[in-house]
Design a protein around this motif. Structure first.
Motif, short mmCIF file in Angstrom:
data_model
loop_
_atom_site.label_atom_id
_atom_site.label_comp_id
_atom_site.label_asym_id
_atom_site.label_seq_id
_atom_site.Cartn_x
_atom_site.Cartn_y
_atom_site.Cartn_z
N ASN A 140 49.08 16.30 69.40
CA ASN A 140 47.82 15.64 69.04
C ASN A 140 47.19 14.96 70.25
O ASN A 140 45.97 14.96 70.40
CB ASN A 140 48.05 14.63 67.92
CG ASN A 140 48.30 15.30 66.59
OD1 ASN A 140 47.87 16.42 66.35
ND2 ASN A 140 49.02 14.62 65.72
N ASP B 18 35.79 23.08 66.61
CA ASP B 18 37.08 22.69 66.03
C ASP B 18 38.08 22.44 67.14
O ASP B 18 38.23 23.23 68.06
CB ASP B 18 37.61 23.80 65.12
CG ASP B 18 36.72 24.02 63.91
OD1 ASP B 18 36.12 23.04 63.43
OD2 ASP B 18 36.64 25.17 63.44
N ALA C 284 42.09 21.70 67.76
CA ALA C 284 43.38 21.80 67.07
C ALA C 284 44.53 21.71 68.06
O ALA C 284 44.47 22.28 69.15
CB ALA C 284 43.46 23.12 66.32
N SER D 28 48.54 24.64 65.29
CA SER D 28 48.11 23.96 64.07
C SER D 28 46.66 24.30 63.75
O SER D 28 45.96 24.89 64.56
CB SER D 28 48.22 22.44 64.23
OG SER D 28 49.54 22.06 64.49
N SER D 29 46.23 23.88 62.59
CA SER D 29 44.82 24.02 62.25
C SER D 29 44.06 22.82 62.80
O SER D 29 44.65 21.85 63.27
CB SER D 29 44.65 24.14 60.73
OG SER D 29 45.17 22.99 60.11
N ALA D 30 42.73 22.89 62.74
CA ALA D 30 41.88 21.85 63.33
C ALA D 30 42.16 20.48 62.71
O ALA D 30 42.20 20.34 61.50
CB ALA D 30 40.42 22.22 63.17
N THR D 31 42.34 19.50 63.56
CA THR D 31 42.54 18.13 63.11
C THR D 31 41.38 17.23 63.54
O THR D 31 41.21 16.16 63.01
CB THR D 31 43.85 17.53 63.68
OG1 THR D 31 43.80 17.60 65.10
CG2 THR D 31 45.05 18.29 63.17
#
Length: 191
Positions: A42, A155, A157, A161-164
């Protein structure tokens, strides 16, 4: 006469205590490592978003300061000596270039273009992706106005992972970064 025997007490740990402590540390590490890896991913995604937002802000300020067009684009191949903008593309993770161009086009290799900055992405790192190819090139004129037809979202990410997060670009080219669900790129209040 009584002889007193001296009893020596060891200040160390018993084998059982040592095994218990090692087992508890193993359990704690097993719980903490996945969270730490997620935090690192992240953080890398947030860094990529911040780098992109800074590049967009730099391009806009340079366009105003130099009184000529400045372009930010995803290149065809960033590893070559004279990178060129991709005609269409959605992927910004591999890197981008920022160059001034008095002709106000997307050609970074002509005689009037000057490469100002570039960013080389990490393979296997976080992804920054536009939902459409509308954001393959972002150009600012001498007044700092962008070439975007409207507000756009990219997006962001972490790896695998998928977009956060979302990177929102408004029509003036200002970038905002926020968590998916907590930010809307169509907001007029610019939260």
């Amino acid at each position: 006469m009584y002889w007193k025997r001296k009893v020596f007490h060891s200040g160390g740990f018993t084998l059982v205590e040592l095994v218990v402590v090692i087992a508890m540390m193993g359990v704690l590490l097993a719980l903490a490592v996945p969270s730490f890896v997620a935090m690192q991913r992240n953080s890398a995604a947030a860094t990529l978003g911040n780098e992109f937002a800074m590049a967009v802000g730099f391009a806009r300020s340079e366009a105003i300061a130099k009184n000529k067009c400045v372009t930010v684009c995803a290149p065809e191949d960033i590893t070559v000596a004279a990178p060129t903008c991709a005609d269409e593309g959605r992927e910004w993770s591999s890197g981008w270039i920022v160059f001034s161009n008095p002709k106000c086009d997307s050609v970074a290799t002509d005689d009037t273009a000057e490469l100002l900055k570039f960013y080389i992405g990490r393979t296997g790192g976080p992804t920054l992706t536009a939902p459409t190819s509308k954001v393959a090139t972002l150009r600012f004129d001498a007044r700092g106005r962008s070439s975007l037809p409207g507000q756009q979202a990219l997006d962001l990410a972490p790896a695998g992972s998928s977009a956060t997060k979302l990177v929102c670009l408004d029509m003036m080219g200002r970038a905002r970064i926020g968590n998916v669900g907590a930010i809307s790129c169509n907001d007029s209040n610019q939260n």
